[in-house]
Write a protein that holds these residues in place. Sequence first.
Motif, PDB file in Angstrom:
ATOM      1  N   ILE A 151     -29.120  40.388   5.080  1.00 20.29           N
ATOM      2  CA  ILE A 151     -28.949  39.333   5.880  1.00 20.29           C
ATOM      3  C   ILE A 151     -29.825  40.146   7.383  1.00 20.29           C
ATOM      4  O   ILE A 151     -29.568  41.072   7.461  1.00 20.29           O
ATOM      5  CB  ILE A 151     -27.634  39.254   6.454  1.00 20.29           C
ATOM      6  N   VAL A 152     -30.890  39.295   7.783  1.00 18.41           N
ATOM      7  CA  VAL A 152     -31.429  39.666   8.930  1.00 18.41           C
ATOM      8  C   VAL A 152     -31.046  38.667  10.149  1.00 18.41           C
ATOM      9  O   VAL A 152     -31.226  37.503  10.086  1.00 18.41           O
ATOM     10  CB  VAL A 152     -33.078  39.650   8.627  1.00 18.41           C
ATOM     11  N   GLY A 153     -30.612  39.420  11.099  1.00 21.06           N
ATOM     12  CA  GLY A 153     -30.408  38.580  12.408  1.00 21.06           C
ATOM     13  C   GLY A 153     -29.050  39.114  13.022  1.00 21.06           C
ATOM     14  O   GLY A 153     -28.061  39.613  12.306  1.00 21.06           O
ATOM     15  N   LYS A 154     -28.907  38.899  14.326  1.00 20.99           N
ATOM     16  CA  LYS A 154     -27.754  39.007  14.870  1.00 20.99           C
ATOM     17  C   LYS A 154     -27.049  38.004  15.644  1.00 20.99           C
ATOM     18  O   LYS A 154     -26.278  38.219  16.633  1.00 20.99           O
ATOM     19  CB  LYS A 154     -27.883  40.351  16.024  1.00 20.99           C
ATOM     20  N   SER A 155     -27.569  36.885  15.519  1.00 19.23           N
ATOM     21  CA  SER A 155     -26.644  35.812  16.013  1.00 19.23           C
ATOM     22  C   SER A 155     -25.790  35.093  15.436  1.00 19.23           C
ATOM     23  O   SER A 155     -25.042  35.882  14.571  1.00 19.23           O
ATOM     24  CB  SER A 155     -27.821  34.408  15.767  1.00 19.23           C
ATOM     25  N   ALA A 156     -24.742  34.173  15.988  1.00 19.11           N
ATOM     26  CA  ALA A 156     -23.620  33.701  15.516  1.00 19.11           C
ATOM     27  C   ALA A 156     -23.879  33.220  14.050  1.00 19.11           C
ATOM     28  O   ALA A 156     -22.710  33.186  13.173  1.00 19.11           O
ATOM     29  CB  ALA A 156     -23.055  32.306  16.533  1.00 19.11           C
ATOM     30  N   THR A 157     -24.916  32.489  13.824  1.00 21.87           N
ATOM     31  CA  THR A 157     -25.170  31.950  12.439  1.00 21.87           C
ATOM     32  C   THR A 157     -25.141  33.343  11.266  1.00 21.87           C
ATOM     33  O   THR A 157     -24.876  33.015  10.235  1.00 21.87           O
ATOM     34  CB  THR A 157     -26.637  31.293  12.467  1.00 21.87           C
ATOM     35  N   SER A 158     -25.800  34.225  11.727  1.00 18.04           N
ATOM     36  CA  SER A 158     -25.826  35.595  10.840  1.00 18.04           C
ATOM     37  C   SER A 158     -24.296  35.989  10.560  1.00 18.04           C
ATOM     38  O   SER A 158     -24.130  36.213   9.371  1.00 18.04           O
ATOM     39  CB  SER A 158     -26.442  36.538  11.627  1.00 18.04           C
ATOM     40  N   SER A 159     -23.558  36.104  11.639  1.00 13.73           N
ATOM     41  CA  SER A 159     -21.945  36.284  11.469  1.00 13.73           C
ATOM     42  C   SER A 159     -21.315  35.334  10.493  1.00 13.73           C
ATOM     43  O   SER A 159     -20.610  35.567   9.593  1.00 13.73           O
ATOM     44  CB  SER A 159     -21.411  36.390  12.689  1.00 13.73           C
ATOM     45  N   GLU A 160     -21.837  34.179  10.814  1.00 16.33           N
ATOM     46  CA  GLU A 160     -21.278  33.029   9.750  1.00 16.33           C
ATOM     47  C   GLU A 160     -21.448  33.097   8.407  1.00 16.33           C
ATOM     48  O   GLU A 160     -20.640  32.981   7.792  1.00 16.33           O
ATOM     49  CB  GLU A 160     -21.445  31.668  10.407  1.00 16.33           C
ATOM     50  N   ILE A 161     -22.777  33.497   8.011  1.00 12.54           N
ATOM     51  CA  ILE A 161     -23.263  33.554   6.830  1.00 12.54           C
ATOM     52  C   ILE A 161     -22.426  34.737   6.295  1.00 12.54           C
ATOM     53  O   ILE A 161     -22.073  34.827   4.945  1.00 12.54           O
ATOM     54  CB  ILE A 161     -24.905  33.943   6.844  1.00 12.54           C
ATOM     55  N   ILE A 162     -22.376  35.895   6.801  1.00 15.05           N
ATOM     56  CA  ILE A 162     -21.794  37.115   6.376  1.00 15.05           C
ATOM     57  C   ILE A 162     -20.268  36.787   6.073  1.00 15.05           C
ATOM     58  O   ILE A 162     -19.835  37.254   4.905  1.00 15.05           O
ATOM     59  CB  ILE A 162     -21.877  38.206   7.425  1.00 15.05           C
ATOM     60  N   GLN A 163     -19.659  36.103   6.945  1.00 15.72           N
ATOM     61  CA  GLN A 163     -18.245  35.944   6.692  1.00 15.72           C
ATOM     62  C   GLN A 163     -17.982  34.925   5.471  1.00 15.72           C
ATOM     63  O   GLN A 163     -17.203  35.077   4.589  1.00 15.72           O
ATOM     64  CB  GLN A 163     -17.349  35.273   7.796  1.00 15.72           C
ATOM     65  N   SER A 164     -19.015  33.842   5.209  1.00 16.22           N
ATOM     66  CA  SER A 164     -19.003  33.101   4.202  1.00 16.22           C
ATOM     67  C   SER A 164     -19.144  33.953   2.858  1.00 16.22           C
ATOM     68  O   SER A 164     -18.746  33.366   1.654  1.00 16.22           O
ATOM     69  CB  SER A 164     -19.791  31.953   3.981  1.00 16.22           C
ATOM     70  N   LEU A 165     -20.070  35.017   2.740  1.00 18.34           N
ATOM     71  CA  LEU A 165     -20.407  35.557   1.561  1.00 18.34           C
ATOM     72  C   LEU A 165     -19.472  36.840   1.358  1.00 18.34           C
ATOM     73  O   LEU A 165     -19.927  37.617   0.363  1.00 18.34           O
ATOM     74  CB  LEU A 165     -21.740  36.105   1.595  1.00 18.34           C
ATOM     75  N   ALA A 166     -18.760  37.357   2.416  1.00 17.14           N
ATOM     76  CA  ALA A 166     -18.027  38.606   2.435  1.00 17.14           C
ATOM     77  C   ALA A 166     -16.947  38.439   1.206  1.00 17.14           C
ATOM     78  O   ALA A 166     -17.072  39.686   0.575  1.00 17.14           O
ATOM     79  CB  ALA A 166     -17.277  38.746   3.551  1.00 17.14           C
ATOM     80  N   ASP A 167     -16.547  37.469   0.747  1.00 21.60           N
ATOM     81  CA  ASP A 167     -15.499  37.689  -0.699  1.00 21.60           C
ATOM     82  C   ASP A 167     -16.369  37.239  -1.899  1.00 21.60           C
ATOM     83  O   ASP A 167     -16.698  36.263  -2.255  1.00 21.60           O
ATOM     84  CB  ASP A 167     -14.523  36.657  -0.583  1.00 21.60           C
ATOM     85  N   SER A 168     -17.051  38.223  -2.447  1.00 18.01           N
ATOM     86  CA  SER A 168     -17.689  38.230  -3.450  1.00 18.01           C
ATOM     87  C   SER A 168     -17.078  37.521  -4.597  1.00 18.01           C
ATOM     88  O   SER A 168     -17.753  36.945  -5.523  1.00 18.01           O
ATOM     89  CB  SER A 168     -18.272  39.625  -3.963  1.00 18.01           C
ATOM     90  N   ARG A 169     -15.896  37.505  -4.812  1.00 14.58           N
ATOM     91  CA  ARG A 169     -15.384  36.896  -6.010  1.00 14.58           C
ATOM     92  C   ARG A 169     -15.259  35.330  -6.000  1.00 14.58           C
ATOM     93  O   ARG A 169     -15.399  35.034  -7.159  1.00 14.58           O
ATOM     94  CB  ARG A 169     -13.830  37.195  -5.822  1.00 14.58           C
ATOM     95  N   LYS A 170     -15.512  34.693  -4.795  1.00 17.67           N
ATOM     96  CA  LYS A 170     -15.532  33.336  -4.645  1.00 17.67           C
ATOM     97  C   LYS A 170     -16.989  32.984  -4.563  1.00 17.67           C
ATOM     98  O   LYS A 170     -17.631  32.000  -4.909  1.00 17.67           O
ATOM     99  CB  LYS A 170     -14.893  32.671  -3.467  1.00 17.67           C
ATOM    100  N   SER A 171     -17.738  33.740  -3.718  1.00 21.68           N
ATOM    101  CA  SER A 171     -19.147  33.438  -3.336  1.00 21.68           C
ATOM    102  C   SER A 171     -20.131  33.721  -4.299  1.00 21.68           C
ATOM    103  O   SER A 171     -21.188  33.184  -4.698  1.00 21.68           O
ATOM    104  CB  SER A 171     -19.585  34.017  -1.769  1.00 21.68           C
ATOM    105  N   GLY A 172     -20.092  34.771  -5.095  1.00 22.58           N
ATOM    106  CA  GLY A 172     -20.960  35.282  -5.956  1.00 22.58           C
ATOM    107  C   GLY A 172     -22.099  36.109  -5.601  1.00 22.58           C
ATOM    108  O   GLY A 172     -22.940  36.400  -6.219  1.00 22.58           O
ATOM    109  N   TYR A 173     -21.965  36.350  -4.087  1.00 25.16           N
ATOM    110  CA  TYR A 173     -23.032  37.035  -3.541  1.00 25.16           C
ATOM    111  C   TYR A 173     -22.245  38.486  -2.913  1.00 25.16           C
ATOM    112  O   TYR A 173     -21.440  38.693  -2.854  1.00 25.16           O
ATOM    113  CB  TYR A 173     -23.677  36.369  -2.421  1.00 25.16           C
ATOM    114  N   ARG A 174     -23.239  39.487  -2.865  1.00 22.70           N
ATOM    115  CA  ARG A 174     -22.904  40.633  -2.447  1.00 22.70           C
ATOM    116  C   ARG A 174     -23.813  41.218  -1.244  1.00 22.70           C
ATOM    117  O   ARG A 174     -25.087  41.399  -1.346  1.00 22.70           O
ATOM    118  CB  ARG A 174     -22.717  41.815  -3.478  1.00 22.70           C
ATOM    119  N   VAL A 175     -23.654  41.435  -0.009  1.00 17.74           N
ATOM    120  CA  VAL A 175     -24.379  41.515   1.007  1.00 17.74           C
ATOM    121  C   VAL A 175     -24.284  43.032   1.094  1.00 17.74           C
ATOM    122  O   VAL A 175     -23.661  43.869   1.477  1.00 17.74           O
ATOM    123  CB  VAL A 175     -23.776  41.125   2.593  1.00 17.74           C
TER     124      VAL A 175
END
Length: 313
Positions: A151-175
Motif C-alpha cells: 500500500i502506498v499513501g498516508k491518507s484516510a483512504t490508505s488506512s481504510e484499505i489497510i483495515q479492510s485487508l488486515a484480516d487475511s482469513r477473510k480478504s485473501g490479501y496480505r499487506v
Amino acid sequence: MKSNASIVYSLCLVVGDFLALVAAFIGGFLTRGRFGNMPVAHPIHVTTYISIFVTLLPFWILVFALLGLYSARIYEQRFREAARLLIGSFVGLLFVAFWAFAETSPIFPSKLVPVYGFIFGFVLVVIFRNLARMIRTILFRYQIGLTSVLIVGKSATSSEIIQSLADSRKSGYRVVGVVGAKSIVADLDIPAFRTFKDFVDSKIEKPDGIIQAELYTYESKNREILNYAQEHHINYRFLPGNSELFVGNLDVELFRNSIPVIAVHQTPLFGWGRIVKRAFDIAVSGLAIVIASPLFILIFLALGLSGGQPIYR
C-alpha cells in the motif's frame, strides 16, 4: 489482482467445471436411459456417449472463459458468477445441440438427455464453485493462497484499505508493507517505510501487487512506482486524486484510439440505457393512452347528453 495462487485457483476451476459437466451429462444419460420407464429412441453405449462429450466439453469450457468465469472480478462475486454460469450453461447446451443437429449419427439417446444435462450441469457447477470457494477460504486461515500487496499513501483512504485487508482469513490479501506514515499501521504488525525507495532497498519480499492510494505531487515519484511495477511484472492499481468526483458510473475507454481516459457518467441513462429508457417511456405512454381513451370518450358523451351537467341516478 493476479498472483500465482489466483492462477492455480483458476486452473482448478477449469478442471472442476470440466469434471462437473461430465458428471452432469452422465447423470442425464443414466436418468433417461437407465431409470426411465420408456425405451430410448437411439440406444447408445455409455462409453461412446462419454467419449463424444469429452471431445465437445472443451468448447463449453471456452464459452465459460469468454464469459469471464475464470477471472477474479467474476468468481469473487457469487451472484454475478451464478448468473454467468446460467448463461454459459445455456450457450454450451446450444453448441452441443447444434453439433447433434450437424452430426449424421445421433449423439443423444433421447431428447430429454440434453435437458437433464443442462439442469444437472448448472447445479453441479454452482455446487462445485461454492465448495472451491469454501476450501479456498479455509486455506487462507493457514496463510496459503494469499495475494501479497504493498500500500502506498498516508491518507484516510490508505488506512481504510489497510483495515479492510488486515484480516487475511477473510480478504485473501496480505499487506507486506506500507509506504507512508507509520501511524496508520501502529496497531498492526505491518512494516512501514518513509519513502518508496526505502521499500526497494529493504529485504521485504516482492509483492504480487501495488495499490497507490495517494498520488504524489511530483510526477517523478509516481513514475518511479509505476516503473518498478512494470519492471518486476507486478500488478499496479491507483486511486485517482479527485476520487470524491467519481460518484457515477465509470467507463475506461481509449480516446482517439490511443489515449486511455476514464469517462464518468452521473446516471445510467447513457448509451443503450438512454435508448431503453426512451423506448420504455414511449411504450408505457402509448399503452396508457390506449387504455384511457375509451374512458375519456364515455365521459365526454355523458357530459354532452346531460347538457354539460353530471348524470345522477
